[in-house]
Scaffold this motif. Structure first.
Motif, PDB file in Angstrom:
ATOM      1  N   TYR A  38       0.548 -68.608 -11.405  1.00  0.00           N
ATOM      2  CA  TYR A  38       1.003 -67.256 -11.797  1.00  0.00           C
ATOM      3  C   TYR A  38       2.404 -67.365 -12.393  1.00  0.00           C
ATOM      4  O   TYR A  38       3.389 -67.425 -11.655  1.00  0.00           O
ATOM      5  N   GLY A  63       5.997 -51.810  -8.005  1.00  0.00           N
ATOM      6  CA  GLY A  63       4.758 -52.564  -7.769  1.00  0.00           C
ATOM      7  C   GLY A  63       5.109 -53.982  -7.355  1.00  0.00           C
ATOM      8  O   GLY A  63       4.542 -54.953  -7.849  1.00  0.00           O
ATOM      9  N   ASP A  85       6.072 -49.986  -3.681  1.00  0.00           N
ATOM     10  CA  ASP A  85       4.663 -50.332  -3.888  1.00  0.00           C
ATOM     11  C   ASP A  85       3.793 -49.312  -3.165  1.00  0.00           C
ATOM     12  O   ASP A  85       4.227 -48.671  -2.205  1.00  0.00           O
TER      13      ASP A  85
END
Ligand SMILES: C[S@@+](CC[C@H](N)C(=O)[O-])C[C@H]1O[C@@H](n2cnc3c(N)ncnc32)[C@H](O)[C@@H]1O
Length: 204
Positions: A38, A63, A85
């Motif tokens: 990632y 987020g 979030d």
């Protein structure tokens, strides 16, 4: 046959379903997503660092999930990070990273609680698009910035295929309400051959 969260995440769902999915994914998210390479958080963090002279200015990680984005921002040198979030369980993962000043659970489709200008920059890393937040949050995030504030965000290949996402960015830049400062298309999840575009826009 494998049935990982990554196999399922990119389907459209309601905010309640999204929160439930990330609550359930939180325990294995870091391992699963890191195993696929990632790299978008690091790309976003490095790009933002190149556009912000003072890394002590506060940044909102919208987020923030389990905090992989905050970790990348901290590694790039940023020292004052708050995270928000939908998912309480993802936020627990973020808390464990130890890089955030403050962490808050928020509701979808609500205005941000801070006054514009509180944050020099807002990050939405791996957040907008199918499987996470709808493009309507783009307006919310831009409204949470004062003039000169920066938004760093990514659209992965799935998000780039939805014309509404790129159109929303154009709506802000074409009207002169924002200026694009950076755009780079590159790897997102290398193990899945999925790419992303990283952007920085400045509110005018
Ligand atoms: C793919 S994860 C990315 C997390 C983190 N930024 C990272 O790079 O690892 C997407 C995150 O967005 C959150 N999310 C989805 N919809 C949201 C919304 N409307 N408002 C705030 N967070 C949202 C999810 O709970 C999840 O933690």
């Amino acid at each position: 046959m494998s049935d990982t969260f990554l196999d399922r995440v990119y389907a459209a769902r309601t905010a309640a379903e999204t929160r439930a999915l990330y609550d359930a994914w939180s325990a294995s998210y870091d391992a699963e997503i890191s195993a696929q390479g990632y790299v978008t958080p690091g790309r976003c963090a490095e790009a933002l660092r190149a556009h912000m002279s003072d890394p002590t200015q506060p940044i909102l990680d919208f987020g923030c999930g389990t905090g992989l984005s905050g970790l990348a921002l901290a590694l790039a040198g940023f020292t004052t990070l708050d995270g928000v979030d939908l998912s309480a369980e993802m936020l627990e993962g973020a808390r464990a990273k130890g890089v955030y000043r403050d962490l808050t659970r928020i509701e979808a489709d609500q205005p941000l609680r801070h006054a514009p200008g509180t944050y020099a920059a807002i990050a939405a890393i791996g957040v907008i698009g199918a499987g996470a937040a709808p493009i309507s949050v783009f307006d919310t995030l831009m409204e949470g910035l004062a003039a000169g504030g920066l938004l760093v965000f990514s659209f992965n290949d799935h998000a780039l295929q939805d014309p509404a996402n790129v159109a929303k960015l154009a709506e802000w830049t074409d009207s002169g309400r924002a200026r694009e400062r950076f755009r780079d298309y590159g790897p997102h999840l290398t193990g899945m051959n999925l790419n992303s575009c990283v952007y920085i826009v400045e509110k005018t």
